[in-house]
Design a protein around this motif. Structure first.
Motif, short mmCIF file in Angstrom:
data_model
loop_
_atom_site.label_atom_id
_atom_site.label_comp_id
_atom_site.label_asym_id
_atom_site.label_seq_id
_atom_site.Cartn_x
_atom_site.Cartn_y
_atom_site.Cartn_z
N ILE A 171 10.97 -15.33 -0.64
CA ILE A 171 12.70 -15.24 -0.61
C ILE A 171 13.86 -15.74 -0.01
CG2 ILE A 171 14.06 -15.09 2.51
CD1 ILE A 171 11.25 -15.22 3.15
N SER A 172 13.27 -17.60 -0.99
CA SER A 172 14.54 -17.89 -1.44
C SER A 172 15.34 -17.82 -3.02
CB SER A 172 13.93 -19.30 -1.16
OG SER A 172 12.95 -19.49 -2.63
N ASN A 173 14.24 -16.58 -3.52
CA ASN A 173 15.03 -15.92 -4.60
C ASN A 173 15.59 -14.66 -4.44
OD1 ASN A 173 13.40 -18.26 -5.99
ND2 ASN A 173 12.36 -16.63 -7.36
N GLY A 174 15.97 -14.61 -3.16
CA GLY A 174 16.71 -13.84 -2.97
C GLY A 174 16.13 -12.60 -2.68
N TYR A 175 14.65 -12.92 -2.40
CA TYR A 175 14.25 -10.69 -2.52
C TYR A 175 14.02 -10.56 -0.73
CZ TYR A 175 13.68 -11.69 -7.52
OH TYR A 175 14.17 -11.48 -8.65
N LYS A 176 14.00 -9.66 -0.28
CA LYS A 176 13.78 -8.84 1.01
C LYS A 176 12.48 -8.35 1.49
CE LYS A 176 18.08 -11.40 2.66
NZ LYS A 176 19.12 -11.13 2.80
N ARG A 177 12.66 -7.45 0.66
CA ARG A 177 11.56 -6.67 0.46
C ARG A 177 10.63 -6.38 -0.35
NH1 ARG A 177 12.50 -1.14 2.74
NH2 ARG A 177 10.90 -0.53 1.23
N ILE A 178 9.47 -7.02 0.40
CA ILE A 178 8.42 -7.41 -0.11
C ILE A 178 7.16 -7.18 0.12
CG2 ILE A 178 7.00 -9.72 -0.51
CD1 ILE A 178 9.67 -11.46 0.17
N LEU A 179 6.57 -6.33 -1.27
CA LEU A 179 5.03 -5.93 -0.74
C LEU A 179 4.03 -6.65 -1.07
CD1 LEU A 179 4.03 -2.45 -0.57
CD2 LEU A 179 4.32 -2.85 -3.12
N TYR A 180 3.69 -6.44 -0.25
CA TYR A 180 1.93 -7.51 0.78
C TYR A 180 0.48 -6.38 -0.27
CZ TYR A 180 -1.10 -10.65 2.81
OH TYR A 180 -2.32 -11.14 2.77
N VAL A 206 3.65 -3.51 4.40
CA VAL A 206 2.31 -4.69 4.00
C VAL A 206 0.78 -3.43 4.10
CG1 VAL A 206 0.84 -6.00 6.19
CG2 VAL A 206 3.25 -5.95 5.66
N SER A 207 -0.04 -3.46 3.09
CA SER A 207 -1.48 -3.26 2.81
C SER A 207 -2.23 -3.79 2.84
CB SER A 207 -1.36 -2.21 1.17
OG SER A 207 -2.38 -2.38 0.95
N LEU A 208 -3.29 -3.62 3.94
CA LEU A 208 -4.39 -4.69 3.92
C LEU A 208 -5.97 -4.22 3.80
CD1 LEU A 208 -3.38 -5.19 7.64
CD2 LEU A 208 -2.89 -6.07 5.59
N ASN A 209 -5.83 -3.20 2.91
CA ASN A 209 -6.88 -2.19 2.20
C ASN A 209 -7.26 -2.63 1.32
OD1 ASN A 209 -9.02 -0.79 1.78
ND2 ASN A 209 -7.13 1.03 0.64
N TRP A 210 -8.39 -3.87 1.41
CA TRP A 210 -9.17 -4.22 0.38
C TRP A 210 -9.44 -3.71 -0.64
CZ3 TRP A 210 -8.93 -8.55 -0.15
CH2 TRP A 210 -9.01 -10.05 0.38
N GLU A 215 -3.85 3.42 -8.62
CA GLU A 215 -2.31 4.26 -7.84
C GLU A 215 -1.77 4.43 -6.93
OE1 GLU A 215 -1.03 7.49 -9.89
OE2 GLU A 215 -2.84 6.10 -11.20
N ASP A 216 -2.81 3.61 -6.04
CA ASP A 216 -2.25 3.65 -4.46
C ASP A 216 -1.11 2.40 -4.77
OD1 ASP A 216 -4.45 4.96 -3.90
OD2 ASP A 216 -5.30 3.91 -2.53
N VAL A 217 -1.27 2.01 -5.38
CA VAL A 217 -0.23 0.57 -5.86
C VAL A 217 0.98 1.41 -6.29
CG1 VAL A 217 -0.19 -1.45 -6.40
CG2 VAL A 217 -2.00 -0.98 -5.67
N LYS A 218 0.74 2.01 -7.62
CA LYS A 218 1.85 2.51 -7.53
C LYS A 218 2.47 3.42 -6.86
CE LYS A 218 -0.44 3.52 -12.63
NZ LYS A 218 -0.97 3.83 -13.56
N GLN A 219 1.56 3.80 -6.66
CA GLN A 219 2.69 4.85 -5.47
C GLN A 219 3.25 4.52 -4.50
OE1 GLN A 219 1.52 8.00 -6.90
NE2 GLN A 219 3.89 8.88 -5.74
N LYS A 220 3.01 3.53 -4.08
CA LYS A 220 3.59 2.63 -2.84
C LYS A 220 5.32 1.67 -3.78
CE LYS A 220 -0.12 0.63 0.34
NZ LYS A 220 1.02 1.82 1.58
N ILE A 221 4.69 1.55 -5.11
CA ILE A 221 6.33 0.95 -5.77
C ILE A 221 6.74 1.78 -6.04
CG2 ILE A 221 6.70 -0.24 -7.45
CD1 ILE A 221 3.99 -1.56 -8.20
N LEU A 222 6.21 2.87 -6.46
CA LEU A 222 7.55 4.38 -6.32
C LEU A 222 8.73 5.36 -5.09
CD1 LEU A 222 6.07 6.03 -9.05
CD2 LEU A 222 7.95 4.19 -9.44
N SER A 223 7.87 4.59 -3.68
CA SER A 223 8.48 5.80 -3.25
C SER A 223 8.97 4.17 -1.76
CB SER A 223 7.15 5.97 -2.60
OG SER A 223 5.68 5.13 -1.40
N LEU A 224 8.08 2.97 -1.72
CA LEU A 224 9.08 1.66 -1.66
C LEU A 224 9.45 1.00 -1.78
CD1 LEU A 224 5.69 0.39 0.35
CD2 LEU A 224 7.28 2.09 1.67
#
Lengths: 311, 311
Positions: A171-180, A206-210, A215-224
DNA sequence: TTGAAAGCGCTAACAA
DNA sequence: TTGTTAGCGCTTTCAA
């Protein structure tokens, strides 16, 4: 094998006197002591810890059970603990929990049979409470990193805090849309940091899936389209693989400062291992030597190591 | 703490008979034995290894000295060895060599004082030959991965062979200009494979500098235009970092199948750890139990794990 | 300040 | 098949 008897003969004293020479704060003529110590050194005498242990019912040994997580980080833990123990003249005996092999039960038995003076372990749950309860009365115990047993001392990490400082840093570096990308035990710190900063929370981030896949992460990055990413433990690997295979640059923080994280110069939430080891050993030794059993429940704060990945 | 005396009283037999119940191949009435074992179980009896050890002068314990290399790989080694030892009823005591802390000398003393029945270590050189020579007469010793002492048994890896199969694999995939980033102990296998395949050797493609930087590797890749790369140990990290930061695809094989190598699906030269552990433990136990001291000098062949990076 | 002696829990030789 | 006993190497109480 040289014994005190041999030294006694050589010095013309009794074995009792030789024993005194090796016992701190015992009444003995300084000159006699010097002589004995000198002869002992010449003879390469080493006290027989089994004889001593049989008499004193202690072994100067601490046992540790290494959990079956694929966490190389534990090698560092062992290293630090053994180093501290060594300073106090104690030794470390290890037992591993094997995925396909034996479990916590066998590991507990191994340590019990070894007659270790104390035991460090990271129980996943209380499934072996029968053995553990029995052991509690024979040996000092300490839970490390996990603490399912309420009545046993523990040293654990403040995981929520760790996530919080990681989020705050981004946040302090200016990022607000943080994928967890992680699990639910630590996500609270993420929420807190965002709230404190007055940033609205987007649950999609927020992804809480262990078990999330690359692939899923890639998808999330591209879509979100997040502006930064936090990856926790195993998920850090998955997330980083996704990022590199997408061939993009996106600020990233890993939770746990393990080998590959350092290697790729990734900003990480790290554990102060030397401090942890120091705490553990201090507690254990004080329990053993004072035969006391003061209980502690320490929570240690992780810290952030800034590297290039979060810029 | 329950002892054989307690069991003896409960069963109405002598302590000798109780002892017999726990000693394999000893003459004892099967019914008496059953009864004793049953009572022992009820009482949660565990033999006191110190008393037993004092009598038999053994501890059922094996010591290992973990060298101060930053090789997480050693955690797997420990795990496998401990697992095998456990099967024989032995325990593992570890001592680490610390960079800033104590060295091999102290580690050797730790193990000696622990009265372990055997010692596994990876000496870098023979600087502590005085202690080692003394220990040799008291305890069974085995050199693992390194073998500076000619008169001590050893189990080491055929590193040259490892490099050879890696090179052969790349050649069989059609690559001829193979960049080798590693040290000189293993490069021979690279030469052999190329020669066998009738490929002319370009010395420019061979870097034997342990301290090579990522920048240097990048430079080499750009100027030499290799068709594939082999990176050894630490140099594998450097090479892989260079490749990823250049953002190119080039077939790659890593020597040592460590965590990050698996993580990025990199083809690797791996050690058969379970086989090594099995060998080690078998040898050690046979030495201890037969009190023999047959010397072995085993060389174990690594193998190739094909993954996506070498395609 | 030192020595004699008992005993820690177990194993094994010897005797019964 | 079982019991008695000595002793492994050390510590510690008690007496000198």
């Amino acid at each position: 094998m040289v014994t005190i008897k041999e030294i006694a003969d050589k010095c013309g004293v009794s074995i009792a006197t030789v024993s005194r020479a090796f016992t701190p704060n015992s009444v003995i003529n300084p000159q006699t002591k010097d002589k004995i110590l000198k002869v002992a050194k010449e003879l390469d005498y080493r006290p027989n810890i089994m004889a001593r242990g049989l008499k004193n019912s202690n072994t100067q040994t601490v046992g540790i059970i290494v959990p079956s997580i694929d966490n190389y980080f534990y090698l560092d833990v062992l290293k630090h603990i053994e180093y501290c123990l060594h300073k106090y003249g104690y030794r470390l005996i290890v037992s591993f929990i094997q995925r396909g092999g034996y479990g916590e039960k066998e590991a507990l038995n191994t340590i019990e049979d070894s007659r270790a003076d104390a035991l460090i372990f990271s129980p996943r749950n209380t499934e072996n409470s029968d053995i553990v309860n029995r052991l509690k009365n024979k040996i000092h115990m300490l839970q490390l990193f996990t603490a399912p047993y309420n009545d046993i001392s523990s040293i654990i990490m403040d995981d929520v805090y760790g996530t919080k400082i990681a989020t705050e840093h981004l946040i302090s570096n200016g990022y607000k849309r943080i994928l967890y990308i992680g699990g639910d035990e630590r996500v609270q710190g993420y929420y807190e940091a965002l709230e404190n900063a007055g940033i609205e929370i987007d649950e999609n981030l927020v992804s809480l899936n262990w078990g999330i896949s690359e692939e899923d992460v890639k998808q999330k990055i591209l879509s979100l389209n997040p502006s930064a990413i936090i990856g926790v433990a195993r998920q850090a690997e998955t997330a980083w693989c996704a990022i590199t295979s997408l061939n993009i640059h996106i600020p990233f923080i890993a939770y746990d400062d393990v080998n590959w994280v350092k290697m790729f110069d990734i900003t990480a939430v790290a554990h102060p291992l030397d401090e942890i080891a120091e705490n553990i050993v201090e507690y254990i030794i004080s329990c053993i030597e004072q035969k006391s059993n003061q209980s502690i429940n320490k929570i240690i704060k992780p810290f952030l190591i800034e590297r290039s990945s979060s810029k």
